[in-house]
Design an enzyme around this catalytic site. Structure first.
Site, PDB file in Angstrom:
ATOM      1  N   SER A   1      24.374  -5.494  39.221  1.00  0.00           N
ATOM      2  CA  SER A   1      25.266  -4.613  39.986  1.00  0.00           C
ATOM      3  C   SER A   1      26.695  -4.687  39.468  1.00  0.00           C
ATOM      4  CB  SER A   1      25.297  -4.984  41.471  1.00  0.00           C
ATOM      5  OG  SER A   1      24.040  -5.309  41.940  1.00  0.00           O
TER       6      SER A   1
ATOM      7  N   ASP B   1      31.139 -12.343  40.083  1.00  0.00           N
ATOM      8  CA  ASP B   1      30.385 -11.529  39.122  1.00  0.00           C
ATOM      9  C   ASP B   1      31.268 -10.472  38.474  1.00  0.00           C
ATOM     10  OD1 ASP B   1      28.472 -13.092  40.281  1.00  0.00           O
ATOM     11  OD2 ASP B   1      27.570 -11.476  41.449  1.00  0.00           O
TER      12      ASP B   1
HETATM   13  C1  GLA Z   1      26.143 -13.541  44.181  1.00  0.00           C
HETATM   14  C2  GLA Z   1      27.497 -12.979  44.606  1.00  0.00           C
HETATM   15  C3  GLA Z   1      28.625 -13.870  44.099  1.00  0.00           C
HETATM   16  C4  GLA Z   1      28.406 -15.323  44.488  1.00  0.00           C
HETATM   17  C5  GLA Z   1      26.991 -15.766  44.116  1.00  0.00           C
HETATM   18  C6  GLA Z   1      26.672 -17.144  44.624  1.00  0.00           C
HETATM   19  O1  GLA Z   1      26.026 -13.474  42.787  1.00  0.00           O
HETATM   20  O2  GLA Z   1      27.664 -11.674  44.089  1.00  0.00           O
HETATM   21  O3  GLA Z   1      29.850 -13.401  44.581  1.00  0.00           O
HETATM   22  O4  GLA Z   1      28.673 -15.536  45.840  1.00  0.00           O
HETATM   23  O5  GLA Z   1      26.014 -14.876  44.625  1.00  0.00           O
HETATM   24  O6  GLA Z   1      27.402 -18.092  43.933  1.00  0.00           O
END
Ligand code: GLA
Length: 387
Positions: free
Chosen positions: A127, A171
Protein backbone atom coordinates in the site's frame (compact mmCIF):
# COMPACT_ATOMS: atom_id res chain seq x y z
CA UNK A 1 8.70 -8.14 -12.10
CA UNK A 2 8.68 -4.41 -12.64
CA UNK A 3 8.75 -3.57 -16.31
CA UNK A 4 9.55 0.05 -17.10
CA UNK A 5 9.25 -0.16 -20.87
CA UNK A 6 6.16 -2.34 -20.40
CA UNK A 7 4.40 0.29 -18.29
CA UNK A 8 5.29 3.00 -20.81
CA UNK A 9 3.71 1.12 -23.68
CA UNK A 10 0.75 0.15 -21.49
CA UNK A 11 0.17 3.80 -20.63
CA UNK A 12 0.51 4.83 -24.26
CA UNK A 13 -1.93 2.11 -25.31
CA UNK A 14 -4.58 3.03 -22.73
CA UNK A 15 -4.23 6.80 -22.73
CA UNK A 16 -2.43 7.74 -25.95
CA UNK A 17 0.21 9.82 -24.15
CA UNK A 18 3.85 9.27 -23.40
CA UNK A 19 4.20 9.23 -19.59
CA UNK A 20 6.79 10.09 -17.01
CA UNK A 21 7.52 7.05 -14.81
CA UNK A 22 8.29 6.86 -11.09
CA UNK A 23 9.10 4.01 -8.75
CA UNK A 24 8.49 3.63 -5.02
CA UNK A 25 9.67 0.54 -3.13
CA UNK A 26 8.08 -1.79 -0.61
CA UNK A 27 9.97 -2.38 2.63
CA UNK A 28 11.10 -4.93 5.12
CA UNK A 29 11.43 -3.94 8.76
CA UNK A 30 14.55 -5.31 10.43
CA UNK A 31 13.39 -4.37 13.92
CA UNK A 32 11.02 -1.98 15.72
CA UNK A 33 7.47 -3.28 15.37
CA UNK A 34 4.31 -1.43 16.42
CA UNK A 35 6.49 1.34 17.81
CA UNK A 36 5.93 3.99 15.14
CA UNK A 37 2.48 5.20 16.18
CA UNK A 38 3.63 5.86 19.73
CA UNK A 39 6.56 8.01 18.60
CA UNK A 40 9.21 5.27 18.93
CA UNK A 41 11.99 3.82 16.78
CA UNK A 42 11.92 1.60 13.70
CA UNK A 43 14.66 0.26 11.43
CA UNK A 44 13.33 -0.73 8.01
CA UNK A 45 15.04 -1.03 4.64
CA UNK A 46 13.44 -0.39 1.25
CA UNK A 47 13.47 -3.50 -0.95
CA UNK A 48 13.76 -4.31 -4.64
CA UNK A 49 10.04 -4.87 -4.99
CA UNK A 50 7.90 -1.83 -5.64
CA UNK A 51 5.28 0.04 -7.60
CA UNK A 52 5.75 1.89 -10.89
CA UNK A 53 3.51 4.87 -11.57
CA UNK A 54 3.31 6.28 -15.09
CA UNK A 55 1.62 9.65 -15.36
CA UNK A 56 0.56 12.16 -18.00
CA UNK A 57 -1.68 15.18 -18.14
CA UNK A 58 -5.19 14.97 -19.65
CA UNK A 59 -6.93 17.62 -21.67
CA UNK A 60 -10.54 16.53 -21.10
CA UNK A 61 -10.76 17.25 -17.37
CA UNK A 62 -11.20 13.59 -16.44
CA UNK A 63 -9.18 11.40 -14.07
CA UNK A 64 -8.38 7.92 -15.34
CA UNK A 65 -6.32 5.23 -13.65
CA UNK A 66 -5.33 1.89 -15.08
CA UNK A 67 -4.16 -0.83 -12.70
CA UNK A 68 -2.06 -3.37 -14.54
CA UNK A 69 -2.27 -5.74 -11.56
CA UNK A 70 -6.05 -5.69 -11.36
CA UNK A 71 -6.52 -5.33 -15.11
CA UNK A 72 -9.10 -2.62 -14.60
CA UNK A 73 -9.63 1.05 -15.41
CA UNK A 74 -11.14 3.57 -12.99
CA UNK A 75 -12.48 6.60 -14.85
CA UNK A 76 -14.11 9.68 -13.40
CA UNK A 77 -15.54 12.85 -14.89
CA UNK A 78 -14.87 15.82 -12.55
CA UNK A 79 -18.42 15.71 -11.15
CA UNK A 80 -18.14 11.96 -10.49
CA UNK A 81 -14.98 12.07 -8.35
CA UNK A 82 -15.66 10.11 -5.17
CA UNK A 83 -15.18 12.30 -2.11
CA UNK A 84 -14.46 9.29 0.06
CA UNK A 85 -13.44 5.65 -0.17
CA UNK A 86 -15.21 3.14 -2.37
CA UNK A 87 -13.54 0.14 -0.76
CA UNK A 88 -11.76 -0.51 -4.07
CA UNK A 89 -8.13 -0.46 -5.27
CA UNK A 90 -8.39 3.12 -6.56
CA UNK A 91 -8.94 4.41 -3.01
CA UNK A 92 -5.14 4.46 -2.63
CA UNK A 93 -4.22 6.68 -5.59
CA UNK A 94 -7.35 8.84 -5.19
CA UNK A 95 -6.65 9.18 -1.46
CA UNK A 96 -3.17 10.46 -2.24
CA UNK A 97 -4.52 12.97 -4.77
CA UNK A 98 -7.04 14.07 -2.15
CA UNK A 99 -4.35 14.52 0.54
CA UNK A 100 -2.10 16.47 -1.83
CA UNK A 101 -4.98 18.78 -2.84
CA UNK A 102 -5.89 19.31 0.81
CA UNK A 103 -2.30 20.39 1.36
CA UNK A 104 -2.70 22.99 -1.38
CA UNK A 105 -1.11 21.18 -4.33
CA UNK A 106 -2.92 21.94 -7.58
CA UNK A 107 -3.11 18.68 -9.49
CA UNK A 108 -4.17 18.93 -13.12
CA UNK A 109 -6.43 16.24 -14.64
CA UNK A 110 -4.30 13.14 -15.13
CA UNK A 111 -3.97 9.62 -16.50
CA UNK A 112 -2.13 7.22 -14.23
CA UNK A 113 -0.96 3.66 -14.81
CA UNK A 114 0.10 1.53 -11.83
CA UNK A 115 2.04 -1.70 -11.88
CA UNK A 116 3.59 -3.34 -8.84
CA UNK A 117 5.37 -6.49 -7.76
CA UNK A 118 5.21 -6.17 -3.96
CA UNK A 119 3.42 -9.33 -2.80
CA UNK A 120 -0.02 -8.27 -1.54
CA UNK A 121 -1.02 -8.84 2.07
CA UNK A 122 2.48 -10.06 2.87
CA UNK A 123 3.43 -7.28 5.30
CA UNK A 124 5.89 -5.73 2.82
CA UNK A 125 4.00 -2.45 2.42
CA UNK A 126 2.45 -2.75 -0.99
CA UNK A 127 0.00 0.00 0.00
CA UNK A 128 2.68 2.49 0.96
CA UNK A 129 4.57 1.81 -2.26
CA UNK A 130 1.41 2.54 -4.30
CA UNK A 131 0.76 5.70 -2.29
CA UNK A 132 4.28 7.06 -2.54
CA UNK A 133 4.66 6.19 -6.25
CA UNK A 134 1.38 8.01 -6.91
CA UNK A 135 2.45 10.99 -4.80
CA UNK A 136 5.79 11.55 -6.55
CA UNK A 137 4.12 11.09 -9.95
CA UNK A 138 1.36 13.62 -9.20
CA UNK A 139 3.79 16.07 -7.61
CA UNK A 140 5.94 16.00 -10.71
CA UNK A 141 2.88 16.56 -12.91
CA UNK A 142 1.94 19.56 -10.76
CA UNK A 143 5.44 20.97 -10.80
CA UNK A 144 5.27 21.17 -6.99
CA UNK A 145 8.29 20.61 -4.76
CA UNK A 146 7.78 18.98 -1.39
CA UNK A 147 10.22 17.65 1.21
CA UNK A 148 10.24 13.86 1.44
CA UNK A 149 9.12 13.94 5.07
CA UNK A 150 5.97 15.78 4.07
CA UNK A 151 5.30 13.42 1.17
CA UNK A 152 5.44 10.52 3.63
CA UNK A 153 3.10 12.27 6.06
CA UNK A 154 0.56 13.09 3.35
CA UNK A 155 0.58 9.49 2.14
CA UNK A 156 0.02 8.31 5.71
CA UNK A 157 -2.86 10.79 5.96
CA UNK A 158 -4.35 9.40 2.74
CA UNK A 159 -4.27 5.92 4.24
CA UNK A 160 -5.53 6.97 7.69
CA UNK A 161 -8.29 9.36 6.66
CA UNK A 162 -9.28 8.46 3.10
CA UNK A 163 -8.66 4.71 2.95
CA UNK A 164 -9.47 4.28 6.65
CA UNK A 165 -6.52 2.14 7.79
CA UNK A 166 -4.84 3.38 10.96
CA UNK A 167 -1.19 2.77 10.02
CA UNK A 168 1.81 4.64 11.45
CA UNK A 169 4.49 6.50 9.47
CA UNK A 170 7.14 3.80 8.99
CA UNK A 171 6.14 2.39 5.60
CA UNK A 172 5.58 5.66 3.80
CA UNK A 173 8.73 7.15 5.31
CA UNK A 174 11.04 4.37 4.16
CA UNK A 175 9.37 4.26 0.72
CA UNK A 176 10.37 7.93 0.42
CA UNK A 177 13.79 7.84 2.04
CA UNK A 178 15.30 4.37 1.57
CA UNK A 179 18.85 4.08 0.36
CA UNK A 180 20.59 1.34 -1.61
CA UNK A 181 22.39 -1.13 0.73
CA UNK A 182 21.27 0.71 3.87
CA UNK A 183 18.82 0.26 6.71
CA UNK A 184 17.25 3.40 8.15
CA UNK A 185 16.84 4.10 11.87
CA UNK A 186 13.89 6.47 12.23
CA UNK A 187 12.80 8.39 15.29
CA UNK A 188 9.06 8.45 14.61
CA UNK A 189 8.53 11.51 16.78
CA UNK A 190 11.20 13.91 15.55
CA UNK A 191 11.49 12.28 12.11
CA UNK A 192 15.24 12.42 12.46
CA UNK A 193 16.87 9.44 10.86
CA UNK A 194 20.23 7.89 10.22
CA UNK A 195 21.26 5.42 7.55
CA UNK A 196 23.34 2.39 8.51
CA UNK A 197 25.07 0.37 5.78
CA UNK A 198 24.18 -3.33 5.60
CA UNK A 199 27.51 -5.13 5.08
CA UNK A 200 28.00 -6.73 1.67
CA UNK A 201 28.46 -10.16 3.20
CA UNK A 202 25.00 -10.06 4.79
CA UNK A 203 21.93 -10.84 2.69
CA UNK A 204 18.21 -10.28 3.20
CA UNK A 205 16.06 -13.35 2.78
CA UNK A 206 12.35 -12.67 3.14
CA UNK A 207 10.13 -15.67 3.72
CA UNK A 208 6.40 -15.45 3.02
CA UNK A 209 4.33 -17.67 5.31
CA UNK A 210 1.47 -17.23 2.80
CA UNK A 211 -0.79 -16.35 5.74
CA UNK A 212 -2.46 -13.10 4.66
CA UNK A 213 -1.83 -10.06 6.79
CA UNK A 214 -4.01 -6.96 6.76
CA UNK A 215 -3.81 -3.80 8.83
CA UNK A 216 -7.40 -3.04 7.94
CA UNK A 217 -8.22 -6.18 9.98
CA UNK A 218 -9.28 -5.69 13.60
CA UNK A 219 -6.17 -6.85 15.48
CA UNK A 220 -3.94 -3.95 14.40
CA UNK A 221 -6.49 -1.44 15.73
CA UNK A 222 -6.97 -3.41 18.94
CA UNK A 223 -3.21 -3.31 19.61
CA UNK A 224 -3.17 0.44 19.02
CA UNK A 225 -5.98 0.94 21.53
CA UNK A 226 -4.26 -1.27 24.11
CA UNK A 227 -1.07 0.76 23.75
CA UNK A 228 -3.06 3.98 24.23
CA UNK A 229 -4.81 2.56 27.30
CA UNK A 230 -1.47 1.69 28.91
CA UNK A 231 -0.01 5.08 28.02
CA UNK A 232 -2.93 6.86 29.70
CA UNK A 233 -2.29 4.94 32.94
CA UNK A 234 1.41 5.86 32.97
CA UNK A 235 0.58 9.49 32.15
CA UNK A 236 -1.48 9.81 35.31
CA UNK A 237 1.71 9.22 37.31
CA UNK A 238 4.27 10.86 35.10
CA UNK A 239 2.79 13.60 32.90
CA UNK A 240 6.16 13.87 31.13
CA UNK A 241 5.14 10.74 29.21
CA UNK A 242 3.59 12.31 26.13
CA UNK A 243 3.72 9.11 24.14
CA UNK A 244 4.68 5.57 25.12
CA UNK A 245 8.07 6.29 23.59
CA UNK A 246 8.85 8.40 26.68
CA UNK A 247 8.22 5.54 29.10
CA UNK A 248 10.99 3.41 30.59
CA UNK A 249 11.09 -0.14 31.98
CA UNK A 250 11.15 1.49 35.45
CA UNK A 251 7.84 3.24 34.76
CA UNK A 252 6.37 -0.13 33.96
CA UNK A 253 7.79 -1.63 37.14
CA UNK A 254 6.30 1.21 39.18
CA UNK A 255 2.84 1.40 37.67
CA UNK A 256 2.39 -1.56 35.34
CA UNK A 257 0.42 -3.39 38.03
CA UNK A 258 -2.44 -0.95 37.42
CA UNK A 259 -2.79 -2.19 33.85
CA UNK A 260 -5.04 -5.10 32.93
CA UNK A 261 -3.05 -8.12 31.71
CA UNK A 262 -2.81 -7.80 27.96
CA UNK A 263 -2.21 -4.05 28.22
CA UNK A 264 0.82 -4.47 30.45
CA UNK A 265 2.39 -6.94 28.05
CA UNK A 266 1.62 -4.79 25.00
CA UNK A 267 3.35 -1.84 26.65
CA UNK A 268 6.28 -3.98 27.74
CA UNK A 269 6.78 -5.05 24.12
CA UNK A 270 6.80 -1.45 22.87
CA UNK A 271 9.07 -0.10 25.61
CA UNK A 272 11.64 -2.90 25.25
CA UNK A 273 11.37 -2.87 21.44
CA UNK A 274 12.41 0.79 21.35
CA UNK A 275 15.53 -0.07 23.37
CA UNK A 276 16.29 -3.04 21.13
CA UNK A 277 15.85 -1.01 17.97
CA UNK A 278 18.29 1.73 18.97
CA UNK A 279 20.76 -0.94 20.13
CA UNK A 280 20.30 -2.76 16.82
CA UNK A 281 21.21 0.38 14.84
CA UNK A 282 24.32 0.82 17.01
CA UNK A 283 25.23 -2.84 16.44
CA UNK A 284 24.76 -2.54 12.67
CA UNK A 285 26.89 0.60 12.54
CA UNK A 286 29.59 -1.11 14.62
CA UNK A 287 29.49 -4.15 12.31
CA UNK A 288 28.41 -6.32 15.22
CA UNK A 289 26.04 -8.61 13.34
CA UNK A 290 25.91 -11.20 16.07
CA UNK A 291 24.49 -8.62 18.46
CA UNK A 292 22.02 -7.47 15.81
CA UNK A 293 20.89 -11.08 15.30
CA UNK A 294 20.39 -11.58 19.04
CA UNK A 295 18.28 -8.43 19.20
CA UNK A 296 16.14 -9.63 16.28
CA UNK A 297 15.61 -12.96 18.04
CA UNK A 298 14.58 -11.20 21.27
CA UNK A 299 12.29 -8.93 19.26
CA UNK A 300 10.50 -11.93 17.79
CA UNK A 301 9.94 -13.46 21.24
CA UNK A 302 8.54 -10.18 22.51
CA UNK A 303 6.31 -9.77 19.43
CA UNK A 304 5.08 -13.35 19.88
CA UNK A 305 4.58 -13.52 23.63
CA UNK A 306 3.97 -9.98 24.84
CA UNK A 307 2.44 -8.31 21.82
CA UNK A 308 0.79 -11.52 20.59
CA UNK A 309 1.03 -10.37 16.98
CA UNK A 310 2.70 -13.48 15.58
CA UNK A 311 0.96 -16.62 14.30
CA UNK A 312 1.87 -20.31 14.39
CA UNK A 313 3.20 -20.33 10.84
CA UNK A 314 5.50 -17.35 11.44
CA UNK A 315 6.83 -18.99 14.60
CA UNK A 316 7.57 -22.17 12.64
CA UNK A 317 9.37 -20.10 9.97
CA UNK A 318 11.53 -18.35 12.59
CA UNK A 319 12.35 -21.60 14.44
CA UNK A 320 13.25 -23.33 11.18
CA UNK A 321 15.59 -20.45 10.28
CA UNK A 322 17.34 -20.75 13.62
CA UNK A 323 18.41 -24.30 12.78
CA UNK A 324 19.95 -23.41 9.43
CA UNK A 325 23.55 -22.55 8.66
CA UNK A 326 24.26 -18.90 7.93
CA UNK A 327 21.46 -17.25 9.92
CA UNK A 328 22.34 -13.96 11.62
CA UNK A 329 18.83 -13.02 12.81
CA UNK A 330 15.20 -13.86 12.03
CA UNK A 331 11.87 -12.43 13.08
CA UNK A 332 8.34 -11.77 11.87
CA UNK A 333 8.35 -8.43 10.04
CA UNK A 334 5.58 -5.86 9.54
CA UNK A 335 2.17 -5.40 11.11
CA UNK A 336 1.85 -9.01 12.25
CA UNK A 337 -0.73 -11.82 12.27
CA UNK A 338 0.79 -13.37 9.15
CA UNK A 339 2.93 -12.11 6.31
CA UNK A 340 6.70 -12.54 6.08
CA UNK A 341 9.70 -13.20 8.25
CA UNK A 342 12.90 -11.25 7.65
CA UNK A 343 16.13 -13.22 7.79
CA UNK A 344 19.52 -11.59 7.86
CA UNK A 345 21.84 -14.24 6.49
CA UNK A 346 25.53 -14.65 5.70
CA UNK A 347 25.62 -14.01 1.98
CA UNK A 348 27.74 -17.05 1.17
CA UNK A 349 25.09 -19.34 2.71
CA UNK A 350 22.06 -17.43 1.45
CA UNK A 351 21.11 -19.79 -1.34
CA UNK A 352 21.26 -22.99 0.69
CA UNK A 353 19.56 -21.14 3.55
CA UNK A 354 16.65 -20.11 1.33
CA UNK A 355 16.23 -23.64 -0.01
CA UNK A 356 16.48 -25.21 3.44
CA UNK A 357 13.97 -22.77 4.89
CA UNK A 358 11.40 -23.47 2.17
CA UNK A 359 11.85 -27.21 2.63
CA UNK A 360 11.55 -27.18 6.42
CA UNK A 361 8.54 -24.87 6.39
CA UNK A 362 6.76 -27.00 3.81
CA UNK A 363 7.52 -30.16 5.78
CA UNK A 364 6.16 -28.72 9.02
CA UNK A 365 3.10 -26.80 7.76
CA UNK A 366 2.20 -28.37 4.43
CA UNK A 367 2.31 -24.85 2.94
CA UNK A 368 4.59 -23.94 0.04
CA UNK A 369 6.20 -20.63 1.05
CA UNK A 370 7.60 -17.98 -1.25
CA UNK A 371 11.16 -16.99 -0.51
CA UNK A 372 12.55 -13.70 -1.82
CA UNK A 373 16.25 -12.92 -1.84
CA UNK A 374 16.27 -9.15 -1.61
CA UNK A 375 18.62 -6.26 -1.21
CA UNK A 376 18.15 -2.88 0.42
CA UNK A 377 17.14 -0.41 -2.26
CA UNK A 378 16.59 3.27 -2.98
CA UNK A 379 13.50 5.24 -1.98
CA UNK A 380 11.09 6.77 -4.50
CA UNK A 381 12.61 8.20 -7.66
CA UNK A 382 11.97 8.99 -11.30
CA UNK A 383 12.83 6.18 -13.68
CA UNK A 384 14.82 7.23 -16.72
CA UNK A 385 13.87 6.16 -20.20
CA UNK A 386 15.77 2.89 -20.78
CA UNK A 387 18.86 2.98 -23.02
C1 GLA B 1 2.18 -1.70 9.51
C2 GLA B 1 1.93 -0.20 9.62
C3 GLA B 1 3.16 0.51 10.18
C4 GLA B 1 3.64 -0.14 11.47
C5 GLA B 1 3.76 -1.65 11.29
C6 GLA B 1 4.07 -2.36 12.58
O1 GLA B 1 3.17 -1.94 8.55
O2 GLA B 1 1.63 0.34 8.35
O3 GLA B 1 2.89 1.86 10.37
O4 GLA B 1 2.80 0.19 12.54
O5 GLA B 1 2.57 -2.22 10.76
O6 GLA B 1 5.36 -2.07 12.99
Amino acid sequence: MLDVSGIRSMHLKHFGDDPRVFLAPGRVNLIGEHTDYSGGFVMPAAINFGTLAAVSRRRDGRTEIWSENVGERAAFAPEEMPGKRDGRWWDYPLGVAWALREAGVEIPPYSLTLQGDVPLGAGLSSSASIEVATAVALLSLSGAEMPREQVAKLCQRAENVYVGASCGIMDQFIACNGKEDHALLLDCRSFEFRLAPIPRDAGLVIANTMVKHSIAGGEYGIRRREVEEGTAILQRHRPGIRMLRDATPEDLENWGAEMPDPVLRRCRHVITENLRTVAAADALEAGNLRKLGDLMAAAHVSYRDDFEASCEEADVMVEAAQRLRGLIGARLTGGGFGGCTVNLVEQRHAEEFADGLAEQYRARTGIQPEIYRCHASAGAHAVEEPG
